[in-house]
Design an enzyme around this catalytic site. Structure first.
Site, short mmCIF file in Angstrom:
data_model
loop_
_atom_site.label_atom_id
_atom_site.label_comp_id
_atom_site.label_asym_id
_atom_site.label_seq_id
_atom_site.Cartn_x
_atom_site.Cartn_y
_atom_site.Cartn_z
CE1 TYR A 1 7.02 6.92 16.53
CE2 TYR A 1 6.07 7.61 18.64
CZ TYR A 1 7.08 6.99 17.92
OH TYR A 1 8.14 6.42 18.58
CE LYS B 1 7.25 3.40 17.11
NZ LYS B 1 8.37 2.51 16.79
#
Ligand SMILES: NC(=O)c1ccc[n+]([C@@H]2O[C@H](COP(=O)([O-])OP(=O)(O)OC[C@H]3O[C@@H](n4cnc5c(N)ncnc54)[C@H](OP(=O)(O)O)[C@@H]3O)[C@@H](O)[C@H]2O)c1
Length: 344
Positions: free
Chosen positions: A209, A213
């Site tokens: 994750y 980002k």
């Protein structure tokens, strides 16, 4: 090898932790800028921060808001909720968008081209956080949804954003929701010959994750530079990343029980509500030219991670961009020309 681990050195972690807390406790003003007459797309608008941002846009008088949701049923419930809490003349529409399917993203963008006479704001808020070993469209699911599909959508919508800016003599905005998490990754794949292909389910999943980002931050920086280069220095489309800080939402629903407990405890202590978090997204959308290519953290332009600012980070940014453009050309031939094409 050593520089890969540099972001996680104790001194850096201490500095990052200190800045995180400073920003987390920053109070965020309720947005007041008018959106009268504007058309806005909010992805992931059925819950969490996206729903609250859409509610702000309605309260601030947007003419038309597209609630882009993977479940139109949940989207319709969100629409009814906004209409009840913020009655206004805004036209709210629920459109289907599943970032795990390139066909869905393409269909969504074609519909926007066909049905929207203007597009002032694209708030690319939808994202997923998963520790599961899942693939979608040939890539790890978070890389597909949070990065590839996000930028397929952004690039496909650039002509409409550019036309709007030209026709109405205004600035249009793309805000991609990033995260503080981008500080907390070793990014072990940065030296791989093909970075996107090296994100496989099962390897460094706890960082996936954060990787997604980090890629969002890198790609937005590069996109901003390239938009400026194609517009004699000042692109009419402002593009930035937004970090809302730690917020209560459904984002962490798929992580294991221990992780959920830790996150729940932390958000209880210092987390923002989804509404407070959405103010940070609205601040990025309102950021204007000063926020172009920048990381808007808890309402203010701030430095992104050490890695992003480093020479190595800049080199990796170019490589990530080149790889992503090749992938997007494979999905939608010709789409990368939208970055350089002048207004029709
Ligand atoms: N909460 C935090 O602490 C925090 C911190 C930093 C950054 N962020 C970022 O803030 C943004 C909003 O997150 P949130 O906290 O509001 O989480 P959330 O409540 O889980 O909302 C995420 C939204 O994205 C949608 N979504 C997920 N996968 C999708 C897909 N494949 N296609 C289309 N939509 C999809 C979700 O739809 P469904 O309801 O159908 O799943 C939901 O509407 C995200 O970009 C997140 O990374 C959040």
């Amino acid at each position: 090898m050593a520089d890969i681990y540099q972001p996680l050195r104790f001194s850096n972690l201490f500095a990052v932790g200190y800045h995180f807390l400073q920003r987390q406790f920053r109070s965020l003003a309720v947005p007041t800028a008018s959106y009268a007459g504007r058309t806005v797309i909010v992805t992931g608008a059925n819950g969490g921060l996206g729903l609250e941002a859409a509610r702000h846009f309605a309260r601030l008088g947007a003419a038309r808001i597209i609630l882009a949701c993977r479940s139109t049923e949940r989207g319709e419930a969100a629409k009814a909720d906004i209409e009840q809490s913020a009655p206004s003349s805004t036209v709210l529409e629920v459109w289907s968008l599943d970032l795990c399917s390139f066909d869905s993203v393409r269909a969504f963008c074609r519909r926007a081209e066909k049905e929207l006479d203007r597009l002032d704001v694209l708030l690319a808020n939808a994202a997923l956080l998963s520790l599961d070993l899942k693939m979608a469209e040939g890539y790890e699911v978070q890389i597909t949804a949070n990065v590839i599909s996000n930028f397929l959508m952004v690039l496909m919508l650039l002509p409409l954003l550019r036309r709007t800016a030209s026709k109405y003599n205004t600035e249009t905005t793309v805000s991609v929701v990033a995260s503080e998490a981008h500080f907390f990754t070793r990014f072990c794949e940065q030296n791989e010959p093909h970075i996107f292909n090296s994100f496989r389910p099962g390897t460094y999943m706890d960082e996936r994750y954060a990787n997604s980002k980090l890629l969002d931050v890198l790609v937005v920086q590069e996109l901003a530079e390239r938009l400026d280069a194609s517009s004699a220095g000042a692109s009419p489309i402002v593009v930035n990343t937004a970090n809302p800080g730690l917020c209560k939402s459904n984002l962490f629903r798929d992580i294991h029980a221990v992780g959920q407990f830790f996150v729940a405890a932390l958000t209880l202590l210092i987390g923002r509500t989804s509404e407070q978090g959405s103010r940070a997204l609205m601040a990025a959308v309102d950021g204007g030219r000063a926020s172009h290519g920048k990381y808007v953290d808890s309402g203010k332009v701030e430095d992104p991670s050490f890695f992003v600012l480093s020479e190595k980070g800049k080199a990796v940014q170019k490589k990530v961009w080149d790889e992503l453009m090749e992938i997007l050309e494979g999905i939608e031939p010709g789409v990368t020309r939208n970055v350089t094409q002048a207004t029709a």
